[in-house]
Design a protein around this motif. Structure first.
Motif, PDB file in Angstrom:
ATOM      1  N   ASN A  41     -90.402 -29.140  43.100  1.00 49.33           N
ATOM      2  CA  ASN A  41     -91.849 -29.347  43.149  1.00 49.33           C
ATOM      3  C   ASN A  41     -92.177 -30.838  43.037  1.00 49.33           C
ATOM      4  OD1 ASN A  41     -94.613 -29.285  42.970  1.00 49.33           O
ATOM      5  ND2 ASN A  41     -94.706 -27.852  41.243  1.00 49.33           N
ATOM      6  N   GLY A  42     -92.612 -31.430  44.150  1.00 47.42           N
ATOM      7  CA  GLY A  42     -92.909 -32.864  44.188  1.00 47.42           C
ATOM      8  C   GLY A  42     -94.028 -33.278  43.244  1.00 47.42           C
ATOM      9  N   ALA A  43     -94.803 -32.300  42.759  1.00 50.70           N
ATOM     10  CA  ALA A  43     -95.897 -32.626  41.830  1.00 50.70           C
ATOM     11  C   ALA A  43     -95.367 -33.240  40.534  1.00 50.70           C
ATOM     12  CB  ALA A  43     -96.708 -31.371  41.526  1.00 50.70           C
ATOM     13  N   HIS A  44     -94.052 -33.113  40.288  1.00 46.66           N
ATOM     14  CA  HIS A  44     -93.482 -33.662  39.050  1.00 46.66           C
ATOM     15  C   HIS A  44     -92.643 -34.913  39.310  1.00 46.66           C
ATOM     16  CE1 HIS A  44     -94.919 -29.982  37.276  1.00 46.66           C
ATOM     17  NE2 HIS A  44     -94.216 -29.282  38.142  1.00 46.66           N
ATOM     18  N   ASP A  45     -92.835 -35.544  40.466  1.00 48.68           N
ATOM     19  CA  ASP A  45     -92.006 -36.696  40.837  1.00 48.68           C
ATOM     20  C   ASP A  45     -92.182 -37.897  39.917  1.00 48.68           C
ATOM     21  OD1 ASP A  45     -90.663 -35.491  42.843  1.00 48.68           O
ATOM     22  OD2 ASP A  45     -91.722 -36.473  44.508  1.00 48.68           O
ATOM     23  N   ASP A  46     -93.304 -37.953  39.188  1.00 55.84           N
ATOM     24  CA  ASP A  46     -93.533 -39.120  38.322  1.00 55.84           C
ATOM     25  C   ASP A  46     -92.825 -39.011  36.973  1.00 55.84           C
ATOM     26  OD1 ASP A  46     -95.070 -36.979  37.596  1.00 55.84           O
ATOM     27  OD2 ASP A  46     -96.847 -38.152  37.050  1.00 55.84           O
TER      28      ASP A  46
END
Ligand SMILES: Cc1cc2nc3c(=O)[nH]c(=O)nc-3n(C[C@H](O)[C@H](O)[C@H](O)COP(=O)(O)OP(=O)(O)OC[C@H]3O[C@@H](n4cnc5c(N)ncnc54)[C@H](O)[C@@H]3O)c2cc1C
Length: 467
Positions: A41-46
């Motif tokens: 899930n790219g939403a957690h890339d940070d």
């Protein structure tokens, strides 16, 4: 050596862990760190872990866990990295990454697969199908076996053979105090109970033993695309049809937007469609009769149900859900599908904010419903339907709208909810007591008190110890 932890822990201390591991230890700035840190899930890339221990076996897991505990680092355990809620990574803590432990060994005579905790369902299907065997796995072949099985595991074979968790017959577990325990019906039976639905709360599983069954290699299966304006008719049909079917068929509805695939007529690309996907688990020649009634609901846009390799249906959806997409999912269990719920699903389908905003309704029952309520930690068994509202977008700016929409869909079904929830279909840390229900939750807390009283394993749908 690079890395933000070095000044805090000291280079010599970090080196000690490097020396103790067979696998790599990656710190920010190290080659490979950026690639290793990303979840599906790219939403957690940070999220920036302080260190990622890429473990190659139980010895590495014990060493990494001991180091994290000695230095007060929050631990995130990662199997396949598909946690939608981002629970397999942690800012400033240690990721115990089991990705390198991907080996699958099949014993065809005993019909058991010994599966490494970094394996994904495609790995299991590849090995097991060699012998005409399979077990309940995910709808997308890149999903990890570990988190999927520990949380429950809803898949195409479930009405014939149970949830993935129902097929777990044994597991090696590294406990919070660094011991290696084996759990099965006869060894540490209470731990074994908790591993089947209770998530990663009780330890780090380093090997899964899964029961296999004869399946395929060709099955009668596939998607049937209907026009979007038949969504209401399809849901009403499904409501009556689904609870009365033999175990050999498992189906789900997806209210979606037609993807631009060559198998779908071009004039339908980008238009609303109501899809039913059906998979039959038995002999291919029995399949047509099992899906016949589904074909009668409306004139199809495309009928792709037919004989196909089991591995094909298992990876059919992979291209639509690639790693790095910004995703938000939300699901719940339904006791029924009232006209009001159906009408709101139909309306919300038409008003979805993006082309990858879908309402999935899974047909439950069959073997799932026959497992005793207290045999596993899965929250309940009697619900005829599980819904999962799934959203994905390449543009993070669209996440908020998708999230609001998914929540609205689930809220609109509130009157039909059983009250229990499947923890793997939740994008945010849930109220676990609510999700599991009081009796199961109390038993899970007692198990947590025994195996992880200080809540070392808290990045999961968390069972809080009583102390
Ligand atoms: C594209 C996609 C499709 C999906 N399809 C389905 C589906 O068809 N059916 C279904 O039921 N679910 C499905 N899911 C949900 C899926 O079951 C969960 O996301 C599951 O947690 C993924 O497991 P993982 O090992 O890949 O996850 P991870 O992100 O690695 O871990 C998830 C959780 O499990 C814990 N964990 C992981 N490995 C271990 C271990 N070895 N020991 C102890 N704890 C561990 C982690 O700490 C974390 O809390 C899907 C998810 C995605 C993103």
């Amino acid at each position: 050596m690079s890395g933000t932890l070095a000044p805090v822990l000291g280079e010599a201390t970090v080196q000690e862990l490097r020396d103790a591991l067979r696998g790599e230890l990656l710190l920010p700035g190290d080659e490979g760190y950026e690639e290793a840190k990303g979840l599906w899930n790219g939403a957690h890339d940070d999220v920036e872990p302080a260190m990622i221990a890429r473990c190659t076996g139980a010895a590495d897991v014990i060493a990494a866990l001991g180091f994290a505990r000695a230095h007060d680092l929050t631990v995130a355990v990662r199997g396949g990295g598909h946690s939608i809620a981002g629970l397999s990574t942690v800012d400033g803590g240690m990721v115990i990454d089991l990705g390198p432990m991907r080996n699958v060994r099949v014993d065809p005579a005993a019909r058991i697969a010994y599966v490494g905790p970094g394996a994904v369902w495609g790995d299991v299907d590849h090995e097991a199908q060699q012998f005409g065997l399979a077990t309940t796995g995910g709808l997308v072949s890149t999903t990890g076996v570990a988190g999927f099985t520990l949380g429950g595991g809803i898949g195409w074979l479930m009405r014939q053979y149970g949830l993935a968790a129902d097929n777990l017959v044994g597991a090696d577990v590294v406990t919070a105090d660094g011991r290696l325990a084996h759990a099965s019906k006869t060894e540490n039976p209470e731990l074994f109970w908790g591993l089947r639905g209770g998530g990663g709360n009780f330890g780090i599983v380093t090997s899964f033993e899964l029961a296999l069954h004869p399946v395929g290699p060709t099955v009668y299966a596939g998607p049937l695309f209907l026009p979007g304006d038949s969504a209401g008719d399809l849901l009403r049909f499904f409501r009556d049809w689904a609870p009365n079917q033999p175990d050999a068929i498992t189906a789900a509805i997806s209210l979606a937007t037609a993807p631009p695939l060559p198998v779908i007529p071009e004039e339908w690309h980008g238009k609303k469609v109501a899809i039913v996907i059906a998979v039959t688990a038995g002999p291919v020649e029995d399949g047509e009769a099992l899906v016949r009634e589904l074909r009668g609901v409306a004139e199809p846009v495309a009928d792709l149900i037919g004989p196909m390799p089991y591995t094909f249906i298992q990876s059919l959806l992979d291209p639509l859900w690639p790693k790095g997409i910004n995703a938000y999912f939300k699901g719940t269990h339904l006791a029924g599908l009232s006209d009001e719920t159906i009408d709101s699903f139909v309306e919300l389908h038409q008003n979805a904010p993006g082309p990858q905003c879908e309402i999935h309704v899974h047909q439950m029952g069959g073997a799932v419903g026959r497992v005793g309520a207290d045999e596993t930690a899965y929250p309940e068994r009697s619900m005829p339907y599980v819904i999962n509202v799934v959203t994905g977008t390449a543009d993070p700016a669209e996440l908020d709208a998708n999230r609001e929409w998914a929540r609205a869909v689930v809220a609109s079904a509130q009157a039909d909810e059983t009250g229990r929830r499947y923890v793997n279909f939740l994008s945010e840390p849930a109220d676990a007591e609510d999700a599991y229900g009081e009796a199961t939750y109390r038993r899970l807390v007692a198990l947590k008190d025994e195996y992880d009283p200080t809540n070392v394993f808290r990045l999961n749908q968390n069972i809080k110890p009583s102390a």
